[in-house]
Every structure is written in structure tokens, then in C-alpha cells.
Design an enzyme around this catalytic site. Structure first.
Site, mmCIF file in Angstrom:
data_model
loop_
_atom_site.group_PDB
_atom_site.id
_atom_site.type_symbol
_atom_site.label_atom_id
_atom_site.label_comp_id
_atom_site.label_asym_id
_atom_site.label_seq_id
_atom_site.Cartn_x
_atom_site.Cartn_y
_atom_site.Cartn_z
ATOM 1 N N ALA A 136 19.266 -21.149 -4.062
ATOM 2 C CA ALA A 136 20.215 -20.887 -2.977
ATOM 3 C C ALA A 136 20.036 -21.839 -1.798
ATOM 4 C CB ALA A 136 20.063 -19.438 -2.505
ATOM 5 N N HIS A 137 18.845 -22.499 -1.715
ATOM 6 C CA HIS A 137 18.616 -23.415 -0.595
ATOM 7 C C HIS A 137 19.561 -24.601 -0.654
ATOM 8 C CE1 HIS A 137 16.246 -25.058 -3.899
ATOM 9 N NE2 HIS A 137 16.311 -26.220 -3.294
ATOM 10 N N TYR B 50 22.779 -23.904 -6.385
ATOM 11 C CA TYR B 50 23.448 -22.629 -6.671
ATOM 12 C C TYR B 50 24.738 -22.835 -7.472
ATOM 13 C CZ TYR B 50 24.488 -17.717 -5.591
ATOM 14 O OH TYR B 50 24.712 -16.376 -5.659
ATOM 15 N N TYR C 73 12.889 -14.212 -1.650
ATOM 16 C CA TYR C 73 11.781 -14.932 -2.262
ATOM 17 C C TYR C 73 11.781 -16.422 -1.899
ATOM 18 C CZ TYR C 73 7.757 -14.657 -5.328
ATOM 19 O OH TYR C 73 6.486 -14.630 -5.816
ATOM 20 N N CYS D 228 -7.017 -18.378 -8.978
ATOM 21 C CA CYS D 228 -6.859 -16.953 -8.706
ATOM 22 C C CYS D 228 -6.987 -16.752 -7.207
ATOM 23 C CB CYS D 228 -7.882 -16.104 -9.460
ATOM 24 S SG CYS D 228 -9.559 -16.271 -8.891
#
Lengths: 241, 308
Positions: free
Chosen positions: B16-17, B23, B72, B160
Site C-alpha cells: 500500500a506504500h 497496490y 503492519y 531470535c
């Protein structure tokens, strides 16, 4: 002398034989080279590691100079790197860093893409991304792990620590989003990920990041319902928009 | 939506950026999208933006129906607001909602690489993680599944998230493994610049800080300086990163566990002070978990008691 038009394949040396005068320098040398390994870097021929234009070195000449410098760097010396180019070696001391790096920095008033690209064109700077110009990129494992932690944190804060029996709906299975199906099932969720490009879903199925694929919404919802009912992890890629 | 189903968790990682090359507007196939993008880029962007607005509106509606919803990091909310949806920021970004509680404990993306090139060295370090932190089921699950499903790229590596105290313990234990000859060669320990105390980035890592300190960039500079003073093997300071020029400043450190007593001392220092800067940054901003972590881990903050 090597020119930028040559196709060079860089791969870090393995094993215990040192090219440098100690493991500290050898580590920097191997990690610089590892960032340009064809299995690691997006466009190694252009020194681009990831993230569009994130580079490991400003030019092949600068790369060669850094390798040569690291090979002879003493245990009490420090190599100074200014935006991907080695500019100095100073006598420091054993307990100091062997390499100090500053990449892509601009004075705030000049900190725009236009100014940056012009200075880059003139060969005065390079884009270092985060771990490209600092020689500690390890490929896509980091994306999967970050997404795993995010979903884990969602579970911790909202659902008592687990996403078992929960349905996650999301979109996008490109370079970043493609980690979502596996990251969610590792947290025991049933995840439905909508993606317009079927090839991207197929690729994630091949690498076992995603379990199933369909173009029918009803089928996808039925699978999700069954999985949440049994509290079993499942990932579904739905072709759609 | 029309089917009246609501997910438990809702987010999005479409591109979407980038309204033109990322997009794909709703109701358009991939082929049609490619054709329209070429023929009429302005019309393409107009449809993309309208589509993102509808996308974001649907997410807000599902949130109101009970879905745990978050952005996100793809700027979908910003695009939807630009397209005229005033309520686009009704749901939070992923960092303030879900990553910051980890940052406040000094947790961040800790990684290590086997200089030998032998995967067996990484498998031995996987076991070391499980030996040192036997009660952390979330960590155990990750290490077990990563070993089964993640293919190495280049030199074998593992990542991790470990927190304040844990990083130093693990780093020293890695150095001891090298010293005892249990690994074929030294291990490189590093991290992303996206970490707890090493980045100022108001659109991502430092979005919506409790005290409004989003754009304060002293922290990553201090982080780099502390890592030099503590004796990391190499230290970096960058601008731009994932959010672009003008939007972030960030620092990195890498340290080599070569099995020597000298590096054991430096590892203990660097892997305490590096995440320690993150705990301090968040405690200073008023995050209670960070204040608790600072106290538990014995981090001295001269003005902490005056404030809390």
C-alpha cells in the site's frame, strides 16, 4: 583492474584458514562478502543487498580497497568507512572496534531524496539501508522471525498467549507479507491471506510457508471454520482482490 | 463483510506504500492492472487510492465488530486518509501496539552467524538456546520450527528475539562454546538497526511514543557511542533505512565471539549496554515495563527515582 562491467561472484570464505591477521578482521571481511553472496543479495552485481538500493560498498573499487585493507589490518588499528568507502586507517587499541562505519548521513536541512540522489550520482555517498552497509544481513529469516514475534505479541496481549482456535485475516504475500502464513500457524492460528498474484501463493506453498490455496472465498472460509473448530493451525492463500 | 463474518485478528501487508507499482485496485486483474498502469498511470493511482480507502474503511468496520486490528507498516492508513477517510487512524500501528512492549524489556532481533560455514555449528547453538532458556515455550517453538523449515542463505545464521540480560548470557555462552572447541570457528553476533534503543523513526519504530519523543535522535547516536566505548567489533551509524531519507536515524553493532577471555569480557559489556540503551530510552519515555526491567537488571538511571 576489475571494472564494474565484469560479472563478479562474491562468496565468503569458509573454514578456519585466515586471510586476515585475526578473527576480528576476518569476521568483517567474511560478513562484507556474505552480504554480496548471490544467495543473500538482491542484485549483487550492483552491490545491492536488499531494500531497493541498500548497498554493501559504494563501488567495486571501494569494495576491493576494503578487502585489501581488512587483509592487512593490525589488531590495534581501526578502518574508517564513509558511506561504503574506506577513507582511513587509524592506530587505536586492541579493545576498540576494528571498523567504524557511517552511511547515508546528511545534515537535516539537506536530508531529502533529491539531494541524496544527486550526491549519490556524484559518487559522494551510498544508501546503506540498515544491515546492507553494516554487513550483517542474513536473508529472509529475519522477516519470518519478526512476524512470528508480532503475532506472538498479539496472542499474548489479547488471547492469553495463543492463537489456537483464532482466525487471522490479512493481505499480501510479497517479500514481507509472504512470511505471514507460517508466522501465524507457528502461533497456532488459522490464517487467511488474500493475494492478487497466484504465483506468489504457489511459491509460498512450494517452500512450505503456506498450506493450501484456492480462488473460491466460500471454500477458504469453510477451511478456516473447520480449522478453528478443531483448534488446529492452518494457512490458506486466497487468490483475489 | 457481506457474509457477516468477522476475523479474530485483522491486518494487511499489501504494498500500500506504493499506489502505482505496489497496490492493485479492487476489481482489476493482474493483467488489466499492468495494462492500465502503462496506459494511464494517473487513473491507476486514482483507483488505487479509492480502493485503499474502501479497504481501510472495511478494516475499521471489522474492528468495531470486534476484530483485533492493526497496521503492519505499509502506510495503508496514511493513504486512506489522503483519499479522504478521516477515521483511517482508528486502529494502531504494529510497533506501538505489539513491538514496543517487547522493546521495553530490551527485546529485539538478535542474530548470529557461523563463520565456519558449517550448518552443524548453528545446530549446536540452537541447542544452546534451549539449554539456557528451557522455560520459554515461544522461543522453543521458534528454534525448533526454524531448524525444520528455514533454509540458510549464505553463511548459516540464526535469529531470535532476546531481552535485557538474556543477550549477554547467551553471548558469553557462545564464546565459551568456541573456547571449548565445540564449534569449528568463531561466531559473529549482530542485530538489525530496528532494535530497542538504536533507532529514531517517527513513522515506524518510534511512532506515538508515550512522552512525544518520536523525533528525538539523540538515542541512536548514544547507542553507537556506547557500543564503541564498550568494545564492539564494528559499529555503524546510518540514515534512511526502510522508511527513507529524512525519516530515520539508526545504529548497529556487531561483535565476534572468538573464544578469547578478552572477547568474553567485551561480549558481556556490549550485550548488556546495547539493549540497555533501549530499556533506558523506553523507561525515560515513561513505559512502566521498561522501568521495571531497568530496576530488575540493575541499570542505573540517575533521574529515574525522581520521576517514578
Amino acid at each position: 583492474m576489475t571494472t564494474t562491467t565484469d560479472v563478479r561472484v562474491i562468496r565468503a570464505p569458509r573454514g578456519t584458514e585466515l586471510r586476515c591477521r585475526g578473527w576480528q578482521q576476518e569476521a568483517a571481511l567474511r560478513m562484507l562478502m556474505n552480504n554480496l553472496d548471490p544467495d543473500v543479495a538482491e542484485r549483487p552485481e550492483d552491490l545491492v543487498v536488499y531494500g531497493g538500493t541498500g548497498r554493501a560498498a559504494r563501488s567495486w573499487e571501494a569494495f576491493d580497497a576494503m578487502v585489501a585493507t581488512l587483509e592487512t589490518l593490525a589488531d590495534d588499528e581501526t578502518m574508517i568507512v564513509q558511506s561504503g568507502k574506506p577513507v582511513a586507517v587509524f592506530r587505536t587499541h586492541r579493545g576498540a572496534p576494528r571498523v567504524l562505519i557511517a552511511n547515508s548521513n546528511l545534515v537535516p536541512r539537506w536530508a531529502t531524496w533529491d539531494v541524496f540522489r544527486e550526491l549519490e550520482r556524484q559518487g559522494l555517498t551510498m544508501y546503506g539501508q540498515m544491515t546492507a552497509g553494516s554487513w550483517i544481513y542474513i536473508g529472509t529469516q529475519g522477516i519470518l522471525q519478526g512476524t512470528y514475534e508480532t503475532f506472538g505479541s498479539v496472542a499474548e496481549q489479547n488471547f492469553g498467549g495463543s492463537l489456537a482456535g483464532k482466525w487471522v485475516l490479512t493481505g499480501g504475500m510479497g517479500g514481507m507479507g509472504g512470511a505471514q502464513p507460517l508466522a501465524a500457524t507457528l502461533n497456532d492460528a488459522a490464517v487467511l491471506c488474500v493475494e492478487v498474484d497466484p504465483r506468489r501463493i504457489e511459491r509460498r506453498i512450494e517452500t512450505r510457508y503456506c498450506d493450501r490455496m484456492t480462488a473460491r472465498l466460500d471454500e477458504a472460509l469453510r477451511w478456516i471454520r473447520e480449522a478453528t473448530g478443531r483448534r488446529e493451525p492452518l494457512s490458506v492463500g486466497l487468490v483475489g482482490n | 463483510m457481506r457474509r457477516g463474518v468477522t476475523p479474530d485478528v485483522l491486518t494487511d501487508q499489501t504494498s500500500a506504500h506504493d499506489a502505482l507499482n505496489g497496490y492493485v485496485p479492487t476489481g482489476v486483474s493482474l493483467e488489466e492492472a499492468a495494462e492500465l498502469r502503462e496506459r494511464d498511470p494517473q487513473e491507476y493511482v486514482r483507483r488505487s487510492m479509492a480502493s485503499m480507502r474502501a479497504h481501510c474503511e472495511a478494516m475499521v468496520e471489522m474492528m468495531r465488530r470486534g476484530a483485533v486490528t492493526f497496521d503492519y507498516g505499509n502506510n495503508l492508513r496514511g493513504q486512506a486518509r489522503d483519499a479522504g477517510f478521516d477515521d483511517a487512524f482508528a486502529f494502531p500501528g504494529f510497533v506501538p501496539a505489539y513491538i514496543r512492549p517487547l522493546f521495553a524489556q530490551g527485546k529485539g532481533p538478535f542474530r548470529w552467524v557461523a563463520l565456519s560455514g558449517d550448518p552443524a555449528d548453528i545446530y549446536r547453538t540452537d541447542e544452546l538456546v534451549l539449554e539456557l532458556f528451557p522455560d520459554d515455550q515461544h522461543l522453543r517453538r521458534w528454534i525448533t520450527e526454524a531448524r525444520a523449515k528455514v533454509a540458510f542463505q549464505g553463511l548459516p545464521a540464526r535469529i531470535c528475539w532476546l531481552g535485557q540480560g538474556e543477550r549477554a548470557r547467551f553471548g558469553v555462552a557462545l564464546n565459551d562454546l568456541v573456547a571449548r572447541g565445540e564449534l569449528k570457528a568463531p561466531i559473529v553476533i549482530g542485530r538489525d538497526h530496528l532494535d530497542t534503543g538504536s533507532v529514531a523513526s517517527p513513522f515506524r519504530e518510534t511512532e506515538a511514543m508515550k512522552d512525544g519523543s518520536d523525533a528525538i535522535a539523540d538515542w541512536p547516536i548514544l547507542n553507537a557511542l556506547v557500543n564503541v566505548a564498550s568494545g564492539a567489533s564494528w559499529v555503524s551509524f546510518h540514515h534512511g533505512g526502510g522508511v527513507g531519507i529524512g525519516n530515520s536515524l539508526h545504529a548497529g553493532q556487531v561483535i565476534v565471539a572468538d573464544g578469547t577471555p578478552e572477547m568474553r569480557e567485551r561480549l558481556e559489556r556490549v550485550l548488556t549496554n546495547d539493549p540497555g540503551m533501549g530499556v533506558v530510552r523506553h523507561a525515560d519515555a515513561g513505559y512502566e515495563t521498561a522501568v521495571e526491567t531497568a530496576r530488575e537488571q540493575g541499570i542505573r538511571m540517575p533521574m529515574l527515582d525522581a520521576r517514578f
